[in-house]
Design a protein around this motif. Structure first.
Motif, PDB file in Angstrom:
ATOM      1  N   LYS A   4       2.195  -3.495  15.267  1.00 59.04           N
ATOM      2  CA  LYS A   4       3.412  -2.879  15.787  1.00 59.04           C
ATOM      3  C   LYS A   4       3.201  -2.576  17.259  1.00 59.04           C
ATOM      4  O   LYS A   4       2.113  -2.160  17.660  1.00 59.04           O
ATOM      5  N   VAL A   5       4.246  -2.811  18.052  1.00 55.93           N
ATOM      6  CA  VAL A   5       4.204  -2.463  19.460  1.00 55.93           C
ATOM      7  C   VAL A   5       5.445  -1.624  19.764  1.00 55.93           C
ATOM      8  O   VAL A   5       6.563  -2.095  19.600  1.00 55.93           O
ATOM      9  N   LEU A   6       5.228  -0.392  20.158  1.00 51.04           N
ATOM     10  CA  LEU A   6       6.328   0.495  20.514  1.00 51.04           C
ATOM     11  C   LEU A   6       6.303   0.708  22.023  1.00 51.04           C
ATOM     12  O   LEU A   6       5.238   0.937  22.600  1.00 51.04           O
ATOM     13  N   GLU A   7       7.461   0.626  22.639  1.00 55.85           N
ATOM     14  CA  GLU A   7       7.546   0.795  24.085  1.00 55.85           C
ATOM     15  C   GLU A   7       8.134   2.153  24.426  1.00 55.85           C
ATOM     16  O   GLU A   7       9.037   2.627  23.747  1.00 55.85           O
ATOM     17  N   GLU A   8       7.586   2.769  25.451  1.00 54.89           N
ATOM     18  CA  GLU A   8       8.147   4.018  25.948  1.00 54.89           C
ATOM     19  C   GLU A   8       7.881   4.137  27.442  1.00 54.89           C
ATOM     20  O   GLU A   8       7.121   3.345  28.008  1.00 54.89           O
ATOM     21  N   GLU A   9       8.512   5.095  28.050  1.00 55.35           N
ATOM     22  CA  GLU A   9       8.377   5.340  29.481  1.00 55.35           C
ATOM     23  C   GLU A   9       7.684   6.683  29.645  1.00 55.35           C
ATOM     24  O   GLU A   9       8.003   7.638  28.949  1.00 55.35           O
ATOM     25  N   ARG A  10       6.703   6.751  30.544  1.00 56.34           N
ATOM     26  CA  ARG A  10       6.012   8.018  30.763  1.00 56.34           C
ATOM     27  C   ARG A  10       5.659   8.135  32.247  1.00 56.34           C
ATOM     28  O   ARG A  10       4.750   7.462  32.713  1.00 56.34           O
ATOM     29  N   GLY A  11       6.403   8.925  32.959  1.00 58.31           N
ATOM     30  CA  GLY A  11       6.096   9.203  34.366  1.00 58.31           C
ATOM     31  C   GLY A  11       5.973   7.975  35.242  1.00 58.31           C
ATOM     32  O   GLY A  11       5.041   7.875  36.029  1.00 58.31           O
ATOM     33  N   GLY A  12       6.891   7.027  35.100  1.00 55.47           N
ATOM     34  CA  GLY A  12       6.847   5.826  35.928  1.00 55.47           C
ATOM     35  C   GLY A  12       5.980   4.715  35.351  1.00 55.47           C
ATOM     36  O   GLY A  12       5.895   3.633  35.915  1.00 55.47           O
ATOM     37  N   TRP A  13       5.329   4.984  34.245  1.00 57.46           N
ATOM     38  CA  TRP A  13       4.489   3.989  33.578  1.00 57.46           C
ATOM     39  C   TRP A  13       5.226   3.432  32.368  1.00 57.46           C
ATOM     40  O   TRP A  13       5.844   4.186  31.612  1.00 57.46           O
ATOM     41  N   ALA A  14       5.159   2.132  32.177  1.00 56.85           N
ATOM     42  CA  ALA A  14       5.638   1.519  30.942  1.00 56.85           C
ATOM     43  C   ALA A  14       4.463   1.590  29.972  1.00 56.85           C
ATOM     44  O   ALA A  14       3.367   1.123  30.278  1.00 56.85           O
ATOM     45  N   VAL A  15       4.692   2.213  28.826  1.00 52.68           N
ATOM     46  CA  VAL A  15       3.625   2.387  27.847  1.00 52.68           C
ATOM     47  C   VAL A  15       3.906   1.520  26.628  1.00 52.68           C
ATOM     48  O   VAL A  15       4.987   1.587  26.045  1.00 52.68           O
ATOM     49  N   GLU A  21      -3.629  -4.621  13.745  1.00 50.80           N
ATOM     50  CA  GLU A  21      -4.707  -5.553  14.043  1.00 50.80           C
ATOM     51  C   GLU A  21      -4.315  -6.481  15.176  1.00 50.80           C
ATOM     52  O   GLU A  21      -3.231  -7.056  15.173  1.00 50.80           O
ATOM     53  N   LEU A  22      -5.185  -6.605  16.145  1.00 45.99           N
ATOM     54  CA  LEU A  22      -4.959  -7.459  17.312  1.00 45.99           C
ATOM     55  C   LEU A  22      -5.841  -8.691  17.134  1.00 45.99           C
ATOM     56  O   LEU A  22      -7.036  -8.674  17.424  1.00 45.99           O
ATOM     57  N   ASP A  23      -5.223  -9.763  16.597  1.00 49.99           N
ATOM     58  CA  ASP A  23      -6.004 -10.954  16.274  1.00 49.99           C
ATOM     59  C   ASP A  23      -5.243 -12.221  16.655  1.00 49.99           C
ATOM     60  O   ASP A  23      -4.223 -12.168  17.346  1.00 49.99           O
ATOM     61  N   LEU A  24      -5.726 -13.352  16.200  1.00 50.93           N
ATOM     62  CA  LEU A  24      -5.145 -14.642  16.550  1.00 50.93           C
ATOM     63  C   LEU A  24      -3.656 -14.716  16.211  1.00 50.93           C
ATOM     64  O   LEU A  24      -2.866 -15.276  16.955  1.00 50.93           O
ATOM     65  N   VAL A  25      -3.276 -14.114  15.100  1.00 50.11           N
ATOM     66  CA  VAL A  25      -1.883 -14.168  14.640  1.00 50.11           C
ATOM     67  C   VAL A  25      -0.991 -13.207  15.430  1.00 50.11           C
ATOM     68  O   VAL A  25       0.132 -13.541  15.784  1.00 50.11           O
ATOM     69  N   THR A  26      -1.496 -12.007  15.716  1.00 55.50           N
ATOM     70  CA  THR A  26      -0.646 -10.966  16.300  1.00 55.50           C
ATOM     71  C   THR A  26      -0.736 -10.830  17.814  1.00 55.50           C
ATOM     72  O   THR A  26       0.189 -10.304  18.438  1.00 55.50           O
ATOM     73  N   SER A  27      -1.831 -11.315  18.415  1.00 58.56           N
ATOM     74  CA  SER A  27      -1.999 -11.104  19.859  1.00 58.56           C
ATOM     75  C   SER A  27      -0.908 -11.753  20.720  1.00 58.56           C
ATOM     76  O   SER A  27      -0.567 -11.208  21.770  1.00 58.56           O
ATOM     77  N   PRO A  28      -0.303 -12.893  20.312  1.00 61.57           N
ATOM     78  CA  PRO A  28       0.789 -13.435  21.140  1.00 61.57           C
ATOM     79  C   PRO A  28       1.959 -12.460  21.312  1.00 61.57           C
ATOM     80  O   PRO A  28       2.626 -12.467  22.349  1.00 61.57           O
ATOM     81  N   ALA A  29       2.194 -11.607  20.315  1.00 61.88           N
ATOM     82  CA  ALA A  29       3.275 -10.627  20.424  1.00 61.88           C
ATOM     83  C   ALA A  29       2.972  -9.612  21.526  1.00 61.88           C
ATOM     84  O   ALA A  29       3.856  -9.227  22.292  1.00 61.88           O
ATOM     85  N   VAL A  30       1.707  -9.197  21.626  1.00 62.17           N
ATOM     86  CA  VAL A  30       1.320  -8.247  22.680  1.00 62.17           C
ATOM     87  C   VAL A  30       1.451  -8.934  24.038  1.00 62.17           C
ATOM     88  O   VAL A  30       1.982  -8.349  24.994  1.00 62.17           O
TER      89      VAL A  30
END
Length: 126
Positions: A4-15, A21-30
């Motif tokens: 899962k990747v959740l996006e938020e804003e924090r003080g001018g930073w994109a978080v 799991e960050l692996d061969l299947v899921t890393s392209p999404a990141v």
């Protein structure tokens, strides 16, 4: 386990809060989330990896590619890697250290310190 990747804003930073799991299947999404942020004009990006339970070489590759992309557009990339043991969610920390690439990244223990304006010490250079 999925990613899962959740996006938020924090003080001018994109978080981007990455969990699962960050692996061969899921890393392209990141990779896509990082590219999308840059395409939207974001130049300050935090990848919160506190809840990544597993990371393989393809996940590390995405982190290195993200660093390269942010540097190419004069941006900043910070990683949140808790210093706790792997059982508490810092598996990525151990993987990066084992591969000898952790020093390439500007690492912080939590979101508060990663997004503070006065911590602009700049990333370590290779």
């Amino acid at each position: 386990m999925s990613l899962k990747v959740l996006e938020e804003e924090r003080g001018g930073w994109a978080v981007l809060r990455v969990s699962g799991e960050l692996d061969l299947v899921t890393s392209p999404a990141v990779r896509q989330h990082v590219h999308d942020a840059v395409a939207e004009g974001r130049r300050s990006l935090v990848l919160d990896l506190s809840d990544v339970l597993f990371c393989d070489s393809s996940g590390v590759g995405v982190l290195i590619a993200s660093r390269r992309l942010m540097r190419s557009c004069a941006g900043r990339l910070r990683l949140i890697l808790p210093a706790r043991g792997a059982e508490d969610g810092s598996h990525v920390n151990r993987v990066l250290a084992a591969l000898g690439v952790r020093r390439l990244f500007d690492c912080y223990p939590d979101l508060a310190t990663a997004t503070e304006a006065h911590t602009a010490t700049g990333p370590l250079t290779a």
